[in-house]
Design an enzyme around this catalytic site. Structure first.
Site, mmCIF file in Angstrom:
data_model
loop_
_atom_site.group_PDB
_atom_site.id
_atom_site.type_symbol
_atom_site.label_atom_id
_atom_site.label_comp_id
_atom_site.label_asym_id
_atom_site.label_seq_id
_atom_site.Cartn_x
_atom_site.Cartn_y
_atom_site.Cartn_z
ATOM 1 N N PHE A 1 0.962 -1.277 0.460
ATOM 2 C CA PHE A 1 -0.187 -0.116 -0.272
ATOM 3 C C PHE A 1 0.942 0.935 -0.427
ATOM 4 O O PHE A 1 0.965 2.048 -0.905
ATOM 5 C CB PHE A 1 -0.938 -0.394 1.612
ATOM 6 C CG PHE A 1 -1.891 0.856 1.657
ATOM 7 C CD1 PHE A 1 -1.510 2.349 0.750
ATOM 8 C CD2 PHE A 1 -1.051 1.369 3.102
ATOM 9 C CE1 PHE A 1 -2.546 3.055 1.338
ATOM 10 C CE2 PHE A 1 -1.020 2.621 3.796
ATOM 11 C CZ PHE A 1 -2.508 3.519 3.331
ATOM 12 N N ASN B 1 6.900 -9.964 -2.352
ATOM 13 C CA ASN B 1 7.507 -11.146 -2.491
ATOM 14 C C ASN B 1 5.797 -11.435 -2.364
ATOM 15 O O ASN B 1 5.091 -12.496 -2.391
ATOM 16 C CB ASN B 1 7.260 -11.717 -1.789
ATOM 17 C CG ASN B 1 7.284 -11.450 -0.148
ATOM 18 O OD1 ASN B 1 5.711 -10.934 -0.247
ATOM 19 N ND2 ASN B 1 7.619 -12.479 0.693
ATOM 20 N N GLY C 1 0.988 -7.806 -0.697
ATOM 21 C CA GLY C 1 1.444 -6.419 -2.267
ATOM 22 C C GLY C 1 0.291 -6.978 -2.507
ATOM 23 O O GLY C 1 -0.175 -8.703 -2.824
ATOM 24 N N THR D 1 11.229 -12.874 8.854
ATOM 25 C CA THR D 1 10.998 -11.286 7.684
ATOM 26 C C THR D 1 11.213 -10.576 8.540
ATOM 27 O O THR D 1 12.208 -9.797 7.563
ATOM 28 C CB THR D 1 9.662 -11.468 7.638
ATOM 29 O OG1 THR D 1 8.689 -12.368 7.079
ATOM 30 C CG2 THR D 1 8.945 -10.091 6.304
ATOM 31 N N ALA E 1 11.597 1.800 7.124
ATOM 32 C CA ALA E 1 10.001 1.903 7.398
ATOM 33 C C ALA E 1 10.148 1.114 8.761
ATOM 34 O O ALA E 1 10.424 -0.173 9.075
ATOM 35 C CB ALA E 1 9.721 1.075 6.414
ATOM 36 N N TYR F 1 6.108 -7.875 17.656
ATOM 37 C CA TYR F 1 6.730 -6.750 16.220
ATOM 38 C C TYR F 1 7.247 -5.669 16.559
ATOM 39 O O TYR F 1 8.042 -5.158 16.241
ATOM 40 C CB TYR F 1 5.468 -6.446 15.672
ATOM 41 C CG TYR F 1 4.904 -5.770 14.516
ATOM 42 C CD1 TYR F 1 5.602 -6.119 13.360
ATOM 43 C CD2 TYR F 1 4.129 -4.548 14.864
ATOM 44 C CE1 TYR F 1 5.729 -5.270 12.444
ATOM 45 C CE2 TYR F 1 4.054 -3.989 13.735
ATOM 46 C CZ TYR F 1 4.955 -4.080 12.625
ATOM 47 O OH TYR F 1 4.912 -3.355 11.180
#
Ligand code: UDP
Length: 345
Positions: A29, A50, A54, A110, A137, A169
């Site tokens: 996004f 990947n 997305g 990841t 980010a 996270y």
């Protein structure tokens, strides 16, 4: 805001041409808005994505300055080993509270391994083996459940125990930040960290728990809007069309390198008010239904009461100020959903 073209203090322009830019997570996004900005200014863009969250159709189907590589970051970078990039924008990550709660191993691996690989690649992928300018980010989740609001970049953070997977996270993103700052310190990597606060807008999807597209989607079809908890928790929503140019400006402003910046809006709204606002803006007949957190996520889920950034640092550095009102964002999200569904996606 002062992110398109040179500003009064002579900060780097967001609209210089001819760059080669690598965007990980570019089909997501936020990435898709950033890629469009880069193409519009004349840059050549390589996207590595990947397509886990997305979508290929978030990007132009074909463009002579856009290359799309469907791969994890590590695999994609292997394929790009001999190439040169002026800038690397690292957006690829496992995102969304629901995904994180459901797939903690995937999230941890990841977010940490891929960032580590990417930062090492960025050290020498610039012209003549020099480092590229890099943006990593990060997320407002890094502040954890601190109740000292508004959040300032150098504040202490407070996390829940490792037995609660939702905090994984925050830990992974904090580790990404440590890595980025360590590369700046030890290897002079020109890297900036952006802590994103509730970015919203066209092409965001509600599948992974994000509240605005979830509410808009339900309001469009007359289904009840599901407000979790008592609805008095508050967030500050910032339109991606304000955020994307700010990310480019941070990447391109040398005085920002080696630093962390909050990026978002600082105007809070409660989730109940947001639900009312979506219904009113879209003229929907949907009711509002409250759902206990245990049912919405998992037993023992800890939500944040208020997430609000202090924006002094980014305001001073690049003259950032959000410009797009929430109602316009809500309509933009609706239009994007209608367009996608009209296209049969
Ligand atoms: N939320 C909600 N209904 C939904 C999705 C989310 O009430 O359908 C709530 C969620 O519990 C949180 C807020 O909206 O309090 C923002 O959620 P989101 O996942 O968008 O952002 P974050 O919690 O990461 O700030």
């Amino acid at each position: 805001m002062g992110t398109s073209g040179a500003d009064s203090q002579g900060h780097a322009s967001g609209l210089d041409a001819g760059r080669s830019v690598l965007v990980t997570g570019g089909a997501g996004f936020i990435g898709s808005h950033l890629v469009r900005l880069l193409l519009d200014e004349g840059s050549s863009v390589t996207v590595v994505d990947n397509l886990s969250t997305g979508r290929r159709d978030n990007l132009p189907p074909s463009h002579d300055r856009l290359r799309f590589i469907e791969a994890d970051v590590t695999t994609g970078i292997d394929a790009l080993a001999d190439e040169t990039f002026d800038e690397v924008i690292h957006l690829a990550a496992a995102v969304g509270v629901r995904l994180i709660v459901e797939q903690p191993i995937h999230t941890i691996e990841t977010n940490v391994i891929e960032t580590s690989t990417l930062l090492r690649f960025a050290l020498t992928c610039g012209r003549d083996g020099t480092p590229a300018n890099v943006l990593v980010a990060s997320s407002s989740e890094v502040y954890g459940k601190s109740d000292r609001v508004p959040f300032r970049e150098d504040d202490d953070v407070l996390y829940g125990p490792t037995t609660k997977s939702r905090w994984s996270y925050a830990h992974t993103k904090a580790l990404d930040e440590h890595l980025a700052l360590a590369h700046h310190q030890q290897n002079r990597l020109p890297v900036v960290v952006a802590r994103l606060f509730n970015t919203v807008g066209p092409r965001q999807v509600g599948d992974y728990g994000m509240v605005v597209p979830s509410f808009v989607r339900r309001a469009m079809s007359g289904q009840p809007l599901l407000v979790y908890g008592d609805g008095e928790q508050a967030r500050c929503f910032c339109d991606v069309r304000d955020v994307a140019p700010a990310l480019l400006a941070l990447t391109r402003t040398p005085s920002c390198h080696g630093r962390v910046f909050n990026v978002g809006s600082d105007r809070p709204i409660t989730i109940r008010s947001l639900a009312e606002r979506v219904i009113e803006t879209l003229g929907s007949s949907s009711p509002i239904k409250t759902v206990p957190y245990d049912e919405a996520y998992a037993p023992g889920f800890e939500d944040l009461r208020l997430r609000q950034p202090d924006l002094s640092r980014i305001r001073e550095a690049i003259g950032f100020a959000p410009t797009i009102p929430l109602d316009e964002t809500i309509r933009g999200v609706r239009d994007a959903i209608a367009q996608r569904e009209g296209a049969g996606a």
